[in-house]
Scaffold this motif. Structure first.
Motif, PDB file in Angstrom:
ATOM      1  N   GLU A 147       0.830  -1.207   0.000  1.00 51.05           N
ATOM      2  CA  GLU A 147       0.000   0.000   0.000  1.00 51.05           C
ATOM      3  C   GLU A 147       0.865   1.258   0.000  1.00 51.05           C
ATOM      4  O   GLU A 147       0.586   2.219  -0.721  1.00 51.05           O
ATOM      5  CB  GLU A 147      -0.941  -0.007   1.208  1.00 51.05           C
ATOM      6  CG  GLU A 147      -1.971   1.095   1.178  1.00 51.05           C
ATOM      7  CD  GLU A 147      -2.957   0.983   0.025  1.00 51.05           C
ATOM      8  OE1 GLU A 147      -3.468   2.038  -0.400  1.00 51.05           O
ATOM      9  OE2 GLU A 147      -3.212  -0.133  -0.470  1.00 51.05           O
ATOM     10  N   ARG A 204       2.354   1.567  -3.413  1.00 50.59           N
ATOM     11  CA  ARG A 204       1.317   2.000  -4.353  1.00 50.59           C
ATOM     12  C   ARG A 204       1.034   3.495  -4.201  1.00 50.59           C
ATOM     13  O   ARG A 204       0.897   4.217  -5.185  1.00 50.59           O
ATOM     14  CB  ARG A 204       0.043   1.187  -4.139  1.00 50.59           C
ATOM     15  CG  ARG A 204      -0.556   0.697  -5.429  1.00 50.59           C
ATOM     16  CD  ARG A 204      -1.886   0.006  -5.289  1.00 50.59           C
ATOM     17  NE  ARG A 204      -2.208  -0.640  -4.049  1.00 50.59           N
ATOM     18  CZ  ARG A 204      -1.973  -1.928  -3.773  1.00 50.59           C
ATOM     19  NH1 ARG A 204      -1.411  -2.699  -4.673  1.00 50.59           N
ATOM     20  NH2 ARG A 204      -2.322  -2.439  -2.626  1.00 50.59           N
ATOM     21  N   ASN A 205       0.968   3.968  -2.961  1.00 50.54           N
ATOM     22  CA  ASN A 205       0.723   5.389  -2.713  1.00 50.54           C
ATOM     23  C   ASN A 205       1.864   6.246  -3.257  1.00 50.54           C
ATOM     24  O   ASN A 205       1.623   7.329  -3.793  1.00 50.54           O
ATOM     25  CB  ASN A 205       0.524   5.663  -1.223  1.00 50.54           C
ATOM     26  CG  ASN A 205      -0.815   5.176  -0.725  1.00 50.54           C
ATOM     27  OD1 ASN A 205      -1.756   4.977  -1.495  1.00 50.54           O
ATOM     28  ND2 ASN A 205      -0.904   4.949   0.573  1.00 50.54           N
TER      29      ASN A 205
END
Length: 99
Positions: free
Chosen positions: A47, A50-51
């Protein structure tokens, strides 16, 4: 200058060298490498990765796309991409930058 194994990242000049030889990275690959180099030996969740990519790409990054980016980066900075030491996968969680 940040170091990850034999890879050096000169953030002020946006230059990456492996064993003294300059390595050409895309903007996203460079951002990924910086993310890992700034968090050595720490788990970087998928995550969080991805951010970091989403910020620069401006669009959602799927798991498959993320896998492709990681593979391309490993192909450029790992001595043996099939047995990565610099960017290791932590199954089900994310990645960990080794030294």
């Amino acid at each position: 200058v940040l170091a990850l194994g034999d890879v050096e990242i000169d953030a002020s000049a946006a230059v990456v060298r492996k064993g003294g030889t300059e390595v050409a990275l895309s903007a996203l690959e460079y951002r990924l490498l910086l993310l890992f180099a700034q968090n050595p030996e720490k788990l970087v969740t998928r995550e969080a990765v991805r951010n970091a990519i989403w910020d620069s790409a401006g669009e959602y990054v799927s798991d498959n796309t993320l896998n492709v980016y990681i593979k391309r980066l490993r192909d450029k900075v790992e001595t043996d991409p099939s047995h990565p030491r610099l960017i290791q996968t932590v199954r089900g969680l994310g990645y960990k930058a080794g030294a």
